[in-house]
Design an enzyme around this catalytic site. Sequence first.
Site, mmCIF file in Angstrom:
data_model
loop_
_atom_site.group_PDB
_atom_site.id
_atom_site.type_symbol
_atom_site.label_atom_id
_atom_site.label_comp_id
_atom_site.label_asym_id
_atom_site.label_seq_id
_atom_site.Cartn_x
_atom_site.Cartn_y
_atom_site.Cartn_z
ATOM 1 N N ASN A 274 73.927 44.180 80.528
ATOM 2 C CA ASN A 274 72.827 43.716 79.669
ATOM 3 C C ASN A 274 72.054 42.610 80.389
ATOM 4 O O ASN A 274 71.957 41.470 79.910
ATOM 5 C CB ASN A 274 73.389 43.221 78.336
ATOM 6 C CG ASN A 274 72.362 43.261 77.225
ATOM 7 O OD1 ASN A 274 71.190 43.542 77.461
ATOM 8 N ND2 ASN A 274 72.781 42.975 76.012
ATOM 9 N N HIS A 305 75.814 37.081 68.089
ATOM 10 C CA HIS A 305 76.294 38.420 67.749
ATOM 11 C C HIS A 305 76.792 38.537 66.309
ATOM 12 O O HIS A 305 76.928 39.657 65.819
ATOM 13 C CB HIS A 305 77.411 38.845 68.713
ATOM 14 C CG HIS A 305 76.917 39.411 70.000
ATOM 15 N ND1 HIS A 305 76.590 38.628 71.077
ATOM 16 C CD2 HIS A 305 76.687 40.697 70.376
ATOM 17 C CE1 HIS A 305 76.190 39.396 72.084
ATOM 18 N NE2 HIS A 305 76.232 40.649 71.686
#
Length: 399
Positions: A274, A305
Site C-alpha cells: 500500500n 483503521h
Amino acid sequence: LTSSITLWYLFVSIGGSVLAVVTMGVYSILLFTPTLAFFLLVRSVDPSCIHTWAFGIQMLWQTFWHLLIQYREYYLHEPVSIRLFLAVSTLMLLTQRITSVSLDLQEKRVVPTCGASSKRKACIMLLPLVSYILNFTTLLGGPLCSYGRFVSLMEGIDLSSPPSPLGVVFLKLIQVLMLEWVRFCLVYFLKHYTCDTKSGIFYGILWLWGLGLVLRIQYYSHWRISECLSNAAGFGFWENSSGVSSSEWNGLSDGDFWTTEASIRMSEFTRRWNATTASWLRRLVYARCKHFPLFASFGFSLWWHGLHLGHFVGFFTWAATVKADHHIHRNLFQKLTPTQRKIYTFLSWINAQMIVICIVIAVEFRNMTGLRLLSKTYIGLVPLVNIILLFVLKLSSLE
C-alpha cells in the site's frame, strides 16, 4: 481557470458525487459532510493552523463511524449495511486526501485562493480542491495522489495529452484476471481441506499461508483495478526530471504483487505494501514525531483503521517486527560469508512471509476469530521470536 478546465473539474467532482450516492445511498453523507467542513475551513482558518483543525475534525468524524459499527456489531449484534462499510472505507481514503492537502496548505506548498475579490470567484478557485477530494477515479479505492500533481495533470489536459493508456490498462486487467484465478484456486483448496487441531503443524502453516495470500490478493486486485481506472482517465503518467516519460503508466501504484511478495525483510514489505498510504503515514506521522516515530505511525494506523481488537494485535506486532528487522539485519548480515548470506536471504523471506500471515489474519478478521486461527499452529511464535531477539540485541548493546 479557463472555461474548459473548469468543466473538467466539474466533471470530476460531479462524477465522484454521483458515484458516492449510487454506491452508498444515504451514507454518502459521510463524505459530503467533511468535504463541506474542509471547504469552510479553507475559507475561514489561517493556513498556518489549518492542518490541526482539518486533522482533528476529520479523525473525530471517522472515529465516530468506526465506533458506531463496533457498537452495532459487538453490542447490539446487528448486521451492518454493506453500504455503511463501503462509506466508512471511502471515508478513510477521504481522510488521506484532506490531511494531505491541509499539510500542503500549512507548509505553503499550495497557496490558498480564499482571498479572491468576490465570493463567486473564490468558489471557482476552490473548485480544484473539491474535485481533488471527490475525484471519482480514486474515490473508492485510491491510490493517493498529491494535490499538486492532480492539479498539474488536470490543467495540462488541454496542453498536451499523454499517450493512449488502453494497451497498459488491458495488460493490467489481464494481471487482475490472473491474480483472481490464483485466488479462486486457493479458495477451493481452503474450502475442501480445512485446518483443525488434528492437522499436522506443517499442514496448518501451509493452510494459513494460503489464507493470508487470499486476503492479500484481494488488495492487489483492488489496487490494480483502481490503477486501471486512474490510467484510463489520464492519471499516473508523469515525466521525470530528465524529461523522459515514465513507462507503463506506473506513476500511481499502491503495490505490485511480485515486488511486494518478494520482500525478504519486514521493512521492505512495509514500504512496498500500500505504497501511497505508507508515504502518507511517513509524512503525516513519522516525519513529524520526535519520539518513537515508528510506533507512533503504526499506532495512528491502528486508529485510522478502526480500533478493533485484531488491529491492536496486528499493528503493534507489525511495528515491533519492523523494529526487530532493523536490529537483526544490522547485527547479523555484515558478519556472514557470501554463502551464508544466500541462506540468510532465503530464511529472511520465509520469516517475513510468516510474520505477514500473522498480521494480515489478525487485522482482516478484526476480532478473536483470527487470533484463534493463529493459535491452532505455532506460526504465532515467529513474530514473538523476532521480538525476543530484538530485546536480546538491545540488552547486549547496553553491555
